[in-house]
Motif scaffolding. Structure first.
Motif, PDB file in Angstrom:
ATOM      1  N   MET A   1      52.791  37.991  39.693  1.00 36.48           N
ATOM      2  CA  MET A   1      51.943  37.049  40.496  1.00 36.48           C
ATOM      3  C   MET A   1      50.679  37.799  39.691  1.00 36.48           C
ATOM      4  SD  MET A   1      51.094  39.574  44.269  1.00 36.48           S
ATOM      5  CE  MET A   1      53.023  39.723  44.794  1.00 36.48           C
ATOM      6  N   GLU A   2      49.696  36.922  39.686  1.00 32.21           N
ATOM      7  CA  GLU A   2      48.411  36.661  39.903  1.00 32.21           C
ATOM      8  C   GLU A   2      47.435  37.001  40.270  1.00 32.21           C
ATOM      9  OE1 GLU A   2      48.365  34.057  35.181  1.00 32.21           O
ATOM     10  OE2 GLU A   2      48.564  33.002  36.759  1.00 32.21           O
ATOM     11  N   LEU A   3      46.392  37.479  40.080  1.00 35.35           N
ATOM     12  CA  LEU A   3      45.179  37.945  41.141  1.00 35.35           C
ATOM     13  C   LEU A   3      43.969  36.531  40.150  1.00 35.35           C
ATOM     14  CD1 LEU A   3      43.702  39.669  42.513  1.00 35.35           C
ATOM     15  CD2 LEU A   3      43.166  41.069  41.478  1.00 35.35           C
ATOM     16  N   GLN A   4      43.655  35.775  41.092  1.00 34.93           N
ATOM     17  CA  GLN A   4      41.999  35.070  40.938  1.00 34.93           C
ATOM     18  C   GLN A   4      41.098  35.488  41.712  1.00 34.93           C
ATOM     19  OE1 GLN A   4      42.926  30.787  41.277  1.00 34.93           O
ATOM     20  NE2 GLN A   4      41.338  30.501  42.580  1.00 34.93           N
ATOM     21  N   LEU A   5      40.163  35.689  40.520  1.00 32.16           N
ATOM     22  CA  LEU A   5      38.579  36.141  41.419  1.00 32.16           C
ATOM     23  C   LEU A   5      37.861  35.293  41.676  1.00 32.16           C
ATOM     24  CD1 LEU A   5      36.490  38.351  42.208  1.00 32.16           C
ATOM     25  CD2 LEU A   5      35.405  38.024  39.793  1.00 32.16           C
ATOM     26  N   ALA A   6      37.667  34.993  43.422  1.00 31.14           N
ATOM     27  CA  ALA A   6      36.944  33.440  43.703  1.00 31.14           C
ATOM     28  C   ALA A   6      35.303  34.198  43.833  1.00 31.14           C
ATOM     29  CB  ALA A   6      37.314  33.274  45.051  1.00 31.14           C
ATOM     30  N   LEU A   7      34.670  32.714  42.920  1.00 24.59           N
ATOM     31  CA  LEU A   7      32.865  33.201  42.967  1.00 24.59           C
ATOM     32  C   LEU A   7      32.585  32.086  43.886  1.00 24.59           C
ATOM     33  CD1 LEU A   7      32.422  34.364  39.014  1.00 24.59           C
ATOM     34  CD2 LEU A   7      32.961  36.045  41.122  1.00 24.59           C
ATOM     35  N   ASP A   8      31.744  32.569  44.817  1.00 22.63           N
ATOM     36  CA  ASP A   8      31.553  31.482  46.110  1.00 22.63           C
ATOM     37  C   ASP A   8      30.003  31.211  45.741  1.00 22.63           C
ATOM     38  OD1 ASP A   8      33.448  29.836  46.324  1.00 22.63           O
ATOM     39  OD2 ASP A   8      34.224  31.617  47.648  1.00 22.63           O
ATOM     40  N   LEU A   9      29.375  32.668  45.693  1.00 21.70           N
ATOM     41  CA  LEU A   9      27.450  32.814  47.042  1.00 21.70           C
ATOM     42  C   LEU A   9      26.768  33.539  45.282  1.00 21.70           C
ATOM     43  CD1 LEU A   9      28.420  33.711  50.114  1.00 21.70           C
ATOM     44  CD2 LEU A   9      27.701  31.028  49.158  1.00 21.70           C
TER      45      LEU A   9
ATOM     46  N   GLU B   1      50.695  43.107  53.561  1.00 24.44           N
ATOM     47  CA  GLU B   1      51.148  41.721  53.679  1.00 24.44           C
ATOM     48  C   GLU B   1      51.083  40.708  52.190  1.00 24.44           C
ATOM     49  OE1 GLU B   1      50.728  39.396  57.956  1.00 24.44           O
ATOM     50  OE2 GLU B   1      48.701  40.854  57.615  1.00 24.44           O
ATOM     51  N   VAL B   2      50.250  40.814  51.740  1.00 25.34           N
ATOM     52  CA  VAL B   2      50.466  39.430  50.471  1.00 25.34           C
ATOM     53  C   VAL B   2      52.104  40.045  49.694  1.00 25.34           C
ATOM     54  CG1 VAL B   2      49.125  38.871  48.627  1.00 25.34           C
ATOM     55  CG2 VAL B   2      48.092  39.075  50.665  1.00 25.34           C
ATOM     56  N   ILE B   3      51.715  41.223  49.573  1.00 27.47           N
ATOM     57  CA  ILE B   3      53.077  41.369  48.544  1.00 27.47           C
ATOM     58  C   ILE B   3      54.391  41.367  49.656  1.00 27.47           C
ATOM     59  CG2 ILE B   3      54.141  43.290  48.002  1.00 27.47           C
ATOM     60  CD1 ILE B   3      51.487  44.210  46.749  1.00 27.47           C
TER      61      ILE B   3
END
Length: 210
Positions: free
Chosen positions: A1-9, A175-177
């Motif tokens: 399972m990989e972790l992605q950081l979302a940058l938006d603002l 819940e994700v896991i």
């Protein structure tokens, strides 16, 4: 399972400063659609140059001209590019073909797709790399959750990896896991915290224990 950081603002300098704080704990950094709109693909190029060891996702949400847009994002250094699941099959195929040529990956965003099971099966057959359940900002505000749709996708795909995005926080990680996606996409759950590094570290620990 990989972790992605979302940058938006954020703008490019703010984004780079933020990623510096959490770099040891993430696998992928996402240049969100608002940044692409505000800054262009220069943001992808700047992030890849600043963090060559991280994968960079360009959240273009492609809806047409798939091959061309994948080519341009690839030139900017994107490792993964997004296309909307509601797009025409020819657009999806154009994305997949160009991504293979460029050695990149395609992530399909299932936002607003009505028949999740049928479309996920079709997308899997078209050869996409990731299929992402995405509860958008408006859906989150209305109390929607992505986990039922994620289970549906997992039950029909044979080759594509699965991803989940939309309002994920430390509190929802159990819940994700349990849902066991290949990729967890977190935005404000990290970026809005005072101690971003500590929070990202906790996400990483929870994933490691999964």
């Amino acid at each position: 399972m990989e972790l992605q950081l979302a940058l938006d603002l954020v703008n490019i300098p703010e984004g780079i400063a933020l990623v510096k704080e959490v770099e040891p704990f993430i696998d992928i950094v996402e240049i969100g659609t608002p940044i692409v709109i505000n800054e262009g693909l220069h943001a992808v190029k700047a992030m890849k140059e600043a963090f060559p060891n991280l994968k960079v996702l360009a959240d273009l949400k492609i809806m047409d001209a798939g091959g061309y847009e994948i080519m341009k994002a690839s030139e900017a250094g994107a490792d993964i590019i997004t296309v909307l699941g509601a797009s025409n099959d020819l657009t999806i195929k154009g994305c997949v073909d160009e991504a293979k040529k460029q050695g990149r990956k395609v992530l399909v965003d299932m936002i607003n797709v009505q028949d999740i099971a049928t479309r996920a099966k079709e997308l899997d057959e078209l050869g996409v790399d990731y299929i992402c359940v995405h509860t958008g900002y408006d859906g989150q505000a209305a109390g929607q959750s992505p986990f039922t749709d994620l289970a549906t996708i997992k039950s029909v795909v044979k080759n594509a990896k699965t991803a989940v995005a939309g309002g994920i926080k430390l509190a929802t990680m159990p819940e994700v896991i349990q849902a066991n996606p290949d990729l967890v996409i977190v935005g404000g759950g990290i970026t809005s915290q005072d101690d971003k590094a500590a929070t990202a570290s906790q996400f990483r620990e929870l994933i490691a224990q999964a």
